[in-house]
Design a protein around this motif. Sequence first.
Motif, PDB file in Angstrom:
ATOM      1  N   THR A  41       1.508  23.240 -13.944  1.00  0.00           N
ATOM      2  CA  THR A  41      -0.062  23.238 -13.827  1.00  0.00           C
ATOM      3  C   THR A  41      -1.152  24.577 -14.040  1.00  0.00           C
ATOM      4  O   THR A  41      -2.667  24.635 -14.224  1.00  0.00           O
ATOM      5  CB  THR A  41      -0.815  23.640 -12.300  1.00  0.00           C
TER       6      THR A  41
ATOM      7  N   LYS B 221     -12.495  22.322  -0.534  1.00  0.00           N
ATOM      8  CA  LYS B 221     -11.513  23.305  -0.969  1.00  0.00           C
ATOM      9  C   LYS B 221     -11.776  24.798  -1.643  1.00  0.00           C
ATOM     10  O   LYS B 221     -13.114  24.387  -1.338  1.00  0.00           O
ATOM     11  CB  LYS B 221     -10.655  23.365  -2.613  1.00  0.00           C
TER      12      LYS B 221
ATOM     13  N   CYS C 183      -4.765  17.969  -9.223  1.00  0.00           N
ATOM     14  CA  CYS C 183      -5.866  17.092  -8.194  1.00  0.00           C
ATOM     15  C   CYS C 183      -6.621  16.628  -9.055  1.00  0.00           C
ATOM     16  O   CYS C 183      -7.727  15.066  -8.670  1.00  0.00           O
ATOM     17  CB  CYS C 183      -6.448  18.734  -6.756  1.00  0.00           C
TER      18      CYS C 183
ATOM     19  N   PRO D 187      -5.643  20.328 -13.605  1.00  0.00           N
ATOM     20  CA  PRO D 187      -5.382  20.763 -11.811  1.00  0.00           C
ATOM     21  C   PRO D 187      -4.272  19.263 -11.890  1.00  0.00           C
ATOM     22  O   PRO D 187      -5.483  18.023 -11.894  1.00  0.00           O
ATOM     23  CB  PRO D 187      -6.921  20.613 -11.568  1.00  0.00           C
TER      24      PRO D 187
ATOM     25  N   CYS E 135      -5.767  13.826  -3.761  1.00  0.00           N
ATOM     26  CA  CYS E 135      -5.809  15.657  -4.574  1.00  0.00           C
ATOM     27  C   CYS E 135      -4.570  16.191  -3.604  1.00  0.00           C
ATOM     28  O   CYS E 135      -4.173  16.831  -3.792  1.00  0.00           O
ATOM     29  CB  CYS E 135      -7.104  16.068  -4.286  1.00  0.00           C
TER      30      CYS E 135
ATOM     31  N   ARG F 106      -5.889  22.043  -0.965  1.00  0.00           N
ATOM     32  CA  ARG F 106      -6.839  21.633  -0.622  1.00  0.00           C
ATOM     33  C   ARG F 106      -6.820  20.753   1.421  1.00  0.00           C
ATOM     34  O   ARG F 106      -6.127  21.396   1.845  1.00  0.00           O
ATOM     35  CB  ARG F 106      -6.902  20.329  -1.221  1.00  0.00           C
TER      36      ARG F 106
ATOM     37  N   CYS G 165      -6.888  28.189  -3.746  1.00  0.00           N
ATOM     38  CA  CYS G 165      -6.654  27.548  -5.126  1.00  0.00           C
ATOM     39  C   CYS G 165      -6.532  28.149  -5.616  1.00  0.00           C
ATOM     40  O   CYS G 165      -6.931  29.320  -6.005  1.00  0.00           O
ATOM     41  CB  CYS G 165      -7.821  26.811  -4.939  1.00  0.00           C
TER      42      CYS G 165
ATOM     43  N   CYS H 102      -1.122  18.611  -5.094  1.00  0.00           N
ATOM     44  CA  CYS H 102      -1.764  19.851  -4.547  1.00  0.00           C
ATOM     45  C   CYS H 102      -0.230  20.943  -5.028  1.00  0.00           C
ATOM     46  O   CYS H 102       0.594  20.212  -3.243  1.00  0.00           O
ATOM     47  CB  CYS H 102      -2.820  20.074  -3.874  1.00  0.00           C
TER      48      CYS H 102
END
Lengths: 313, 431, 232
Positions: free
Chosen positions: A303, A248, A176, A174, A206, A215, A168, A210
């Motif tokens: 991101t 995660k 997600c 983010p 999510c 995740r 992560c 990602c």
Amino acid sequence: MNNPSEQPVETTEGGGMTRRTAIKALGATLGAAAFAQAIAPLTEWTENMTMDEYLQKHYKELSPFDLGVVMSRLEAETKAETGVDVHIGDYRPQPGVKFGYALNLSICVGCRRCAQACHVENNHDRPSGNSYIRVLEMEKGSLDLAKGRVNYDKPVPSKDKFYMPVQCQQCDKPPCVSVCPVEATWKESDGIVVVDYNWCIGCRYCEAACPYHARRFNWTKPQIPPEEINPDQGYLSNRLRPQGVMEKCTFCLHKTRQGKLPACLEACPTGARVFGNLLDPESEIRWVLKNKRVFVLKEDAGTRPSFFYFFDE
Amino acid sequence: MNKKDVAEHVTSYRRFLWRAVSDATDGSWWFYAWMILLTALALTGLHAWAVQVRDGLGVTGMNDHVSWGLYIANFTFMVGLAAGGVMMVIPAYLYHDHEMHDLTIVGELLAVAAIVMSICFVVVDMGRPERFWHMIPGIGRFNWPMSMLTWDVLVLNGYLALNLHICGYLLFKRFRGERPDPRWYVPFVYLSIFWAISIHTVTAFLYSGLGGRPLWNTALLAPRFLVTAFIAGPAFIIVLLFLLRKLGGVPVALRPVQVLVNVVRVTLLINLLMIASELFTELYGGGSHTASGHYLFFGLNGANALVPWIWTAVGMGVVSAVMFLRPGVVTHPVWLTVACALAFTGIWIEKGMGLIVPAFIPSSLHEIVEYFPTLVEWQVTAGIWAWGFLILTVALKIALPILREPHPEAKVAPVAGNASSAETRIHPAST
Amino acid sequence: MKRRAPICLVLTALVLVATGGQWLLRASASGADIPSAAQSTQVDATTQTAPVASRPEVPPHRPRGHHPSVATGIADAHGNTTAVACMTCHATRASDLDNGAAGGTPKTFHQGLAYAHGGQSCLSCHHSEDYDALRLADGRKLAFSDAQKLCSQCHGPQTRDYLNGSHGGMRGYWDKSKGTRTRNTCTDCHDPHAPAFPQLTPVFAPRDGAARQQAERDAARVRNSTQPSAHE
């Protein structure tokens, strides 16, 4: 044009109707019985569920007292199920701390000890060998992920290869978090994106959002032999997860929010991993950002990761 | 409205429901056989779903790489079918096409069934379906407006309510032998037209907003969704009208079918153009972000499970497009049914296995994991389809008396009426 | 490739025996900013043998005992290996600088030592008069406990990175106000006579469907191609 077969409905109001009603009643009874049979697995499933758990509020809406009750309940459940005494703590972000992580691709040898340490530390499902870290063996001279592979088994490092662990990225923007329909995942003030395992509905939006494959979903109830359970647990991190929810990497917040280093860093034999407080100008992570030419993965995805990669040369 | 009226309405509404139930459960032995078959399939699906809830989604073919599969594929298709249902409504109300008017309820009932199915497909995809209340505003936490999924929840439930209201109102009025008051349903009909566009646009945004999935991250997705909706919906309704004529004794005029054929003829070609545009964009430039497209159409690194699916879909699309261009086909009920079936199935593949699944292959770290639905997934999927057909059959059964009435003004052409004159043609039933 | 790892390990073991893995260095409070070997604490046999332990099977090159010594290769009556202090021989015998010149293995004494560390001679790093000490480039003596200072004469960038926490690894606390940390020194991971980091066997291969499918496709490709291995 009228279909003759429809006619009896309109015409036979007398005895035919009662026979028909009787058949209907019989059909309805049979249907109800079959229905009960069909949903039988649901009753088995609800046997282990308590009303307290079902009605539990969102993490952010729980008072410290309520949360204490919840954590005691979870500890008791773990004890009853596995016989292990675990301690679940609610570790909060520290003021003045925002975590950053950097990884030196020049000295990472791809031994996957970080992924293994993650597996052990975070009480991952044993049969699937889950881990929050995926290590890619990459072609030298290319950052094209399509040329990477994960199931290498020869001694490492291989000539002409470099190794890129991905976990992560704790993004500042983010994807997600924004897609979650129930706010079951959010970014905390120290930068860690967390999941409330007791609030997630398991829609996996999510996971689709990602860009880093960070995740993981609990496709089944995670299985760990009792003697392997890590008893030092965080409510938002490595406590035993229920079936059907998302999880995660949390930068091991149960450790890092107490000032300790994350498990993956401690496991690294070469020191490729650098962890620290981005808000502290004297921190090692800040030294890396200042003195190395760092890059982030998939910068074009917008991101804004808190996870950086760099090469020595 | 005074107290007596209210009381009278309530009791008549109760009788209306009772009548609807008995209407819906009466029929020939063929009808019973059909209903028993659907019930059996639905119960099998229900059982498979119950097992899935108990044992976890691990019983499906999905995994952390391909995290959405057959369920979400069918969900997407069903939203399209629901939106396509209003293709009966648009000509009737926007163009004041009177012959279409009486058949609009078919499209709206189809929309109701399809929306129920799409909601079912979302529910069976959830890991913790019992936590649905977390989404209810007020007691849960509804991440609106950030999450596109919350938009989808709103528009789908709104669309369901709209169509239930319209159909329910028309049927209830007819049962009471009264003329429907246009103020109580025409505004909702107009609203449902725009709402239909919105449900499929929002569903497309659900996917196209994800920057990490290049196959979805295209502005063409929402237009494509609408176009495919306006293939699948009308194609299904054409076949449905034939069935209603043959089995239900409904007098179906030629014009509505022709209008729908014209719609499908155009949308099929537009869809082929859009697929070609996507293919060109993917293939001409190349690069890693086109890997999903390569995987879908040609296979990637020896993985090619979806290649037969997508070329079947493209083949069906081309063949049905050619068929719809042939006058001999569109005037021949059997050939037209075949063409519609091809178009419908082609879109089902293209929007499901051909769009949802390949976006995950390769994964965001470019690992290639292929997806194969398990028996449980097929059982649940078949069960929801059966459940949808069950709803549709029952709904049409209740609506049959309305549909059977021949339309007095149908032969009057051209009609220069307006929307509010529509209600004059719904006649009190002789009870 | 596959064969090389065991050979590396064997060579590493030989080097250890030849150079005497039993050195000891007393913790000397070197005021320098380079930590001494003693500051890196107990990374001992238990953590090295446990399968899940985070420390790898890299050559632990940790001096132990009062004086630097080398193994004799002879076992005593109890079967224990015996070692002899460096000065036992070097006090009485002049160094043969041609012994193993230009790298490779010494011809007499220290046989089996696989030397691969640039073009240095023994006395580049070992003090010619005091074999219990090391030698800095300017000729000054340096205690074995301060070996890191010796390394940093040439390996500046690595030393810089190490001092800034981005080389060599650590355990313990990122927040120094809350606790301490344990760090390796150079010779914990690098054999001074052959410092290249050895190849490791990767652990914990992914076991999910992705890895399985990839393996199947690889196998199919190998079967279909004339070359026995399509990738390494």
